[in-house]
Design an enzyme around this catalytic site. Structure first.
Site, short mmCIF file in Angstrom:
data_model
loop_
_atom_site.label_atom_id
_atom_site.label_comp_id
_atom_site.label_asym_id
_atom_site.label_seq_id
_atom_site.Cartn_x
_atom_site.Cartn_y
_atom_site.Cartn_z
N ASP A 523 0.86 -1.18 0.00
CA ASP A 523 0.00 0.00 0.00
C ASP A 523 0.90 1.23 0.00
O ASP A 523 2.07 1.16 0.39
CB ASP A 523 -0.89 -0.04 1.25
N ASP A 722 -1.56 -1.12 6.10
CA ASP A 722 -1.77 -0.70 7.48
C ASP A 722 -3.19 -0.24 7.77
O ASP A 722 -3.51 0.08 8.91
CB ASP A 722 -0.81 0.46 7.82
#
Length: 834
Positions: A523, A722
C-alpha cells in the site's frame, strides 16, 4: 539482591518454627499478593470456608475467587511448615516470587542464604481455572488438563499468554530428578561392566554371580521407576497406532532389561548358543540403564532449550511494571496493582519508570525509550497529546497520562500473545518429519528383527547374543527424537528473535511461506509514506505574500477535519502565523471550501471551484500540474474572487523506504504498489522508489482481486498494508504483513506484524524467514544423517569388514548426540543479524 519483606509486628519470637500466627496483628494480609490490608479501610473482601478474607484490590479478589484453595496455605521454604497466607506475619518477596515464614528465625535464615532453601526455582503458581493444554508439535491436540500427546508423547503445554510467575516446568523438574537417580545407578553399573577395560577388575574381585545380581539391583530402579514416563508414552503410541520415538525406546530398553532379568533369575533355560565362553549367560542391565539415562539427558537439554526460547515472552512480560501510580480527582496519588487500572484513569509516570499502559500524555515532557517496540536506541520526545506505549521506559521527565488501553488490549499484551501463539504453531514443513516418522518406526522394527534373525543364523558364536545386541542397538540408534525436534526448535527460536527485532510472527506457516514469496504488494499511504500529509509548497501571485495566503487558507481550514486541511493548519503553525476565525464557512463537495476571513472572501479548492466563483487560474495551471506530477496535491486559492496562488500538500515518503525497496529487489522480490490514490501521485512515488508496477484508484475489493489475479499467474504473494481497507487483501495473500502503526483489523488479518511500521521490517522478516527455513532443513539433515548412517552400523553391516559391532550404549549416545546437534543448530537463530 533485592528483598521486600513485611513483618507486621516486630515483637516476635526469634526461635525458628515458633508457630505463632498474626492473630495479634492489627492488619491482615492479602492471601494472593501478600500485601498488608487494613480490614477497616473498605477494601474488597470475600468469605470462604467460614472465614473472611481481605484483599488490596478487586484484581486479587477475582484471582482468589477463581481458585481459592491455591491461596489458603503456603510452605515455609526453611522448615517446611504450613503457613496461613492470610494471617502470615512474616513475608518476603525474592526475585519476584512470594515466600511465607512461620517465624522471624526462618525469615532471617532465608534472607541470609536463599539458595540454600530453594534448590532451584520456586514452586509454580497454579494455572488459572479453565486453562487448556496443547502439544507443541501437534497443535490440533487440545485437552482440558495436562498430560501427554497421544501422537508423539510429548507433555502438553498450557495455552494462552503466560503470566510470568508460573514457575519451573513440572516435567523438567521431574525429569531432572529421574535423570540424577538414573545417573547415580548407572555409574557403578558402568564401573562393574567396563572396569576391566579401564584396569579396574571389579568383576573379578566380587565374582561373576554377585556382579550380575548387583547389576540387577542397580538397573531395576532405573528401568522400573525412572523410565516409567517413557513406557507410558510408548503404550499411548501403541494404543493410538501412532509409532514414534517412545515406541523404539520402550522396545529397546524393555528388550535389554527383560532378557537380562530372565538370564539372571533362570539362566538354565537358555540354550548353549546363548552362553559365553565361561558358561554364563550375558546380561545387558548396563545398556538398559545407560540408555534411559542418556535419553533423560537429551530430554532435559530439549526442555531447557524450550525454556530458553520462551525467554522472549518472559522478557516482554518483565517490561510492564507490576503497579501504576494513579492520580485521583482530588490530586492524591496512590500505587495500585496494574490489573486494577481501567481505561480513563490518570496515571503518573516518574523518571526511570516504565509506562504502565497504553495512553495519551495529558501533561509533561519527557524522552521515552521505545527500543522494545522499534529496536532503535535513540529515545523519542513525548509532549502533550502524544501517545505512549505500556512497557516503554520513561527517561528523564514526569508525565501525566490518561490510560487508553489496559490489560490484554495493550500493545505489549498483543505482542506477547502473538509470540506465544507463534511458538505453539506448526510450519507445513514439519509435516515432512511426521510423515517420515510414520513409516520410519515400522521400518526400523523390521530391520531390527532381520538383524536378529541374520545374526542368529550366520553370526559367530554365541550367535543369538550377537543378534540380540544388534537388534537392540538398531532400535535405540534409530530413535527419531532429533527428527521431531527439527522444526519446532527452529520456529520457537526464530519467533523469539523476531519479536526482539520488531517482527511479530503470528504463526509458523506465515514464516515458512514468506521465505518462498516472489511478489510483494505494498500500500502507499502509511506503508511507503508517512501517512500524514504535510505542507510542501506555497505559490503566490504578484500582489500577494506567501505567509498572508497561508494564514488565510489555514484560518479557513481551521475547523475542518480533512487530512489536507490539517496539513495546511500545521504548516501555518510551524511558521508561527496568527490564525483568525472563518465566517460563513461552506464546503462544496468534490470542489473545495469557502468563507470570509478578516473581511476577505477566501476560496480554496480545485479548478472547478475556481470556475464557479469566476477566478481565472490559467496562469497557475502549469505550475499546479508540475506539482501534481511530483505526487503533491495542489489546491488553488482565491481572495475576493481573484486567483491568488497555490497551496501544495504531500504525504512524504518514509526516509527508509528507498533503501528497503532496493534490498527487497536484491532479495528477488517484485514490488507492486496498490493504492487508492490517483494515478499521477502513485506514479510519482513509484518513480522515486523504483517500484516495478503501479495500480492506482483501488478499492479494498480491488486489492483483493489483484492478489487473486497475480496468484493465478503463478506468483507467491505477500501483501503489506496498514489500513482497514487493506485487511481483505492481507487475509487473501499467501502472507499478510501489517504495519504495527496501523489499524487493529489489519494486524488481525496479517500473519506478520511490523511493530515499527516501515519497510525495513519487511527486509528483516524476509531475512529471518530465509534463515529459519535453512535452519529447519539443516536440522532435518542432521536427524536423517544420524539415523540413516547409524541404523546399518548398529545392525552389524561393518562387522564382516572391520569386526565392528555397535553396542546399545554407544547407540544411545549417538541418538542423544543427534538431538544435541539439532538443538544447538536451532539456537544459532538467536544470534542472526536482522
Amino acid at each position: 539482591m533485592k528483598h521486600d519483606h513485611h513483618p507486621t509486628n516486630h515483637n516476635h519470637d526469634h526461635s525458628c518454627c515458633s508457630g505463632k500466627n498474626s492473630a495479634q496483628a492489627v492488619d491482615v494480609r492479602d492471601p494472593v499478593c501478600g500485601m498488608t490490608v487494613d480490614p477497616a479501610a473498605g477494601k474488597p473482601a470475600a468469605e470462604f470456608g467460614g472465614r473472611l478474607f481481605h484483599f488490596c484490590s478487586a484484581g486479587c479478589q477475582n484471582k482468589f475467587a477463581k481458585y481459592p484453595e491455591a491461596y489458603l496455605d503456603a510452605t515455609d521454604p526453611v522448615c517446611g511448615m504450613k503457613v496461613d497466607r492470610a494471617s502470615a506475619r512474616y513475608f518476603l518477596r525474592h526475585e519476584g516470587e512470594k515466600y511465607y515464614f512461620c517465624s522471624a528465625g526462618c525469615l532471617a535464615k532465608f534472607e541470609e542464604s536463599p539458595r540454600d532453601y530453594l534448590g532451584g526455582r520456586p514452586a509454580p503458581e497454579p494455572m488459572p481455572a479453565g486453562t487448556q493444554y496443547t502439544c507443541p508439535m501437534h497443535p490440533e491436540i487440545v485437552r482440558d488438563g495436562p498430560g501427554s500427546c497421544p501422537i508423539c508423547g510429548m507433555a502438553l503445554e498450557p495455552m494462552g499468554i503466560p503470566t510470568g510467575d508460573e514457575g519451573p516446568n513440572p516435567e523438567l523438574v521431574d525429569f531432572n530428578r529421574r535423570f540424577w537417580i538414573s545417573a547415580i545407578c548407572s555409574v557403578p553399573l558402568l564401573l562393574i561392566t567396563m572396569g576391566p577395560m579401564l584396569g579396574l577388575p571389579l568383576r573379578a574381585w566380587i565374582g561373576e554371580n554377585l556382579a550380575i545380581w548387583l547389576e540387577f539391583a542397580l538397573a531395576t530402579p532405573v528401568v522400573v521407576w525412572a523410565a516409567i514416563p517413557f513406557f507410558e508414552r510408548a503404550w499411548t503410541s501403541f494404543v493410538n497406532r501412532s509409532a514414534n520415538m517412545w515406541t523404539l525406546i520402550a522396545i529397546g530398553v524393555g528388550a535389554a532389561y527383560a532378557f537380562s532379568v530372565v538370564a539372571t533369575i533362570v539362566p538354565d533355560i537358555f540354550p548353549h548358543s546363548f552362553r559365553m565362553h565361561g558358561g554364563s549367560v550375558p546380561v545387558y542391565f548396563e545398556a538398559a540403564a545407560v540408555i534411559v539415562t542418556l535419553v533423560f539427558l537429551g530430554q532435559i537439554l530439549e526442555l531447557k532449550a524450550r525454556e530458553r526460547t520462551g525467554s522472549a515472552i518472559r522478557a516482554l512480560l518483565d517490561l510492564a511494571p507490576k503497579t501504576a501510580r494513579r492520580v485521583a480527582s482530588d490530586g492524591s496519588e496512590t500505587d495500585v496493582p496494574l490489573d486494577e487500572v481501567v481505561a480513563g484513569d490518570r496515571l503518573r509516570v516518574r523518571p526511570g519508570e516504565s509506562v504502565p499502559v497504553d495512553g495519551i500524555v495529558l501533561e509533561g515532557h519527557s524522552s521515552i525509550d521505545e527500543s522494545m517496540l522499534t529496536g532503535e536506541p535513540l529515545p523519542v520526545e513525548k509532549t502533550e497529546h502524544d501517545a505512549v506505549t505500556g512497557g516503554t521506559l520513561n527517561r528523564n521527565g514526569t508525565l501525566l497520562i490518561e490510560a487508553e488501553k489496559v490489560g490484554a488490549d495493550t500493545m505489549l499484551s498483543q505482542i506477547v500473545g502473538m509470540v506465544a501463539s507463534a511458538q505453539r504453531s506448526r510450519a507445513p514443513i514439519q509435516g515432512l518429519a511426521d510423515r517420515v516418522a510414520a513409516w520410519f518406526v515400522p521400518a526400523v522394527v523390521i530391520v531390527a528383527i532381520m538383524a536378529f534373525l541374520i545374526w542368529s543364523a550366520v553370526g559367530p558364536q554365541p550367535s543369538m547374543i550377537y543378534g540380540l545386541v544388534a537388534a537392540v542397538s538398531v532400535l535405540i540408534i534409530a530413535c527419531p527424537c532429533a527428527l521431531g525436534l527439527a522444526t519446532p526448535m527452529s520456529i520457537m527460536t526464530a519467533t523469539g528473535r523476531g519479536a526482539h527485532a520488531g517482527v511479530l510472527i503470528k504463526d509458523a506457516e506465515a514464516l515458512e511461506r514468506f521465505a518462498a514469496v516472489d511478489t510483494l504488494i505494498v500500500d502507499k499511504t502509511g506503508t511507503l509514506t508517512e501517512g500524514k500529509p504535510k505542507l510542501t509548497d506555497m505559490v503566490a501571485e504578484p500582489g500577494f505574500a506567501e505567509d498572508e495566503l497561508l494564514a488565510l487558507a489555514a484560518s479557513l481550514e481551521k475547523g475542518s477535519e480533512h487530512p489536507l486541511a490539517e496539513a495546511i493548519v500545521e504548516g501555518a503553525k510551524s511558521r508561527n502565523l496568527t490564525l483568525a476565525d472563518a465566517i460563513g464557512f461552506e464546503a462544496a463537495i468534490g470542489k473545495g471550501v469557502s468563507g470570509s476571513v478578516r473581511g476577505k472572501s477566501v476560496s480554496l479548492g480545485n479548478r472547478a471551484m475556481m470556475q464557479d466563483i469566476g477566478a481565472d487560474v490559467s496562469a497557475l495551471v502549469k505550475q499546479a500540474d508540475q506539482l501534481r506530477a511530483l505526487g503533491k496535491s495542489a489546491l488553488f486559492i482565491a481572495v475576493d474572487g481573484k486567483a491568488a496562488g497555490i497551496v501544495a500538500v504531500a504525504d512524504p515518503i518514509k526516509a527508509t523506504a528507498a533503501e528497503a525497496i532496493r534490498q527487497l529487489h536484491r532479495a528477488g522480490l517484485k514490488i507492486v504498489m496498490a493504492t487508492g490514490d490517483n494515478a499521477v501521485t502513485a506514479q510519482a512515488v513509484a518513480r522515486d522508489l523504483g517500484i516495478d508496477e503501479v495500480r492506482a484508484d483501488m478499492l479494498p475489493e480491488s486489492k483483493k482481486q489483484l492478489v487473486e489475479e497475480l496468484r493465478a499467474k503463478g506468483a507467491m504473494i505477500a501483501m503489506a498494508g496498514d489500513g482497514v481497507n487493506d485487511a481483505p487483501a492481507l487475509a487473501a495473500a499467501d502472507v499478510g504483513i501489517a504495519m504495527g502503526t496501523g489499524a487493529d483489523v489489519a494486524m488481525q488479518s496479517a500473519g506478520i506484524t511490523l511493530v515499527r511500521g516501515d519497510l525495513n521490517g519487511i527486509v528483516r522478516a524476509r531475512h529471518l524467514a530465509g534463515a529459519t527455513i535453512r535452519n529447519i532443513k539443516q536440522n532435518l539433515f542432521f536427524a536423517f544423517v544420524y539415523n540413516m548412517l547409524g541404523v546399518p552400523v548398529a545392525a552389524g553391516l561393518l562387522y564382516p569388514i572391520f569386526g565392528l559391532l555397535l553396542s546399545p550404549m554407544l547407540a544411545a549416545a549417538a541418538m542423544s548426540l543427534s538431538s544435541v546437534s539439532v538443538i544447538a543448530n536451532a539456537l544459532r537463530l538467536r544470534t542472526i543479524q536482522l
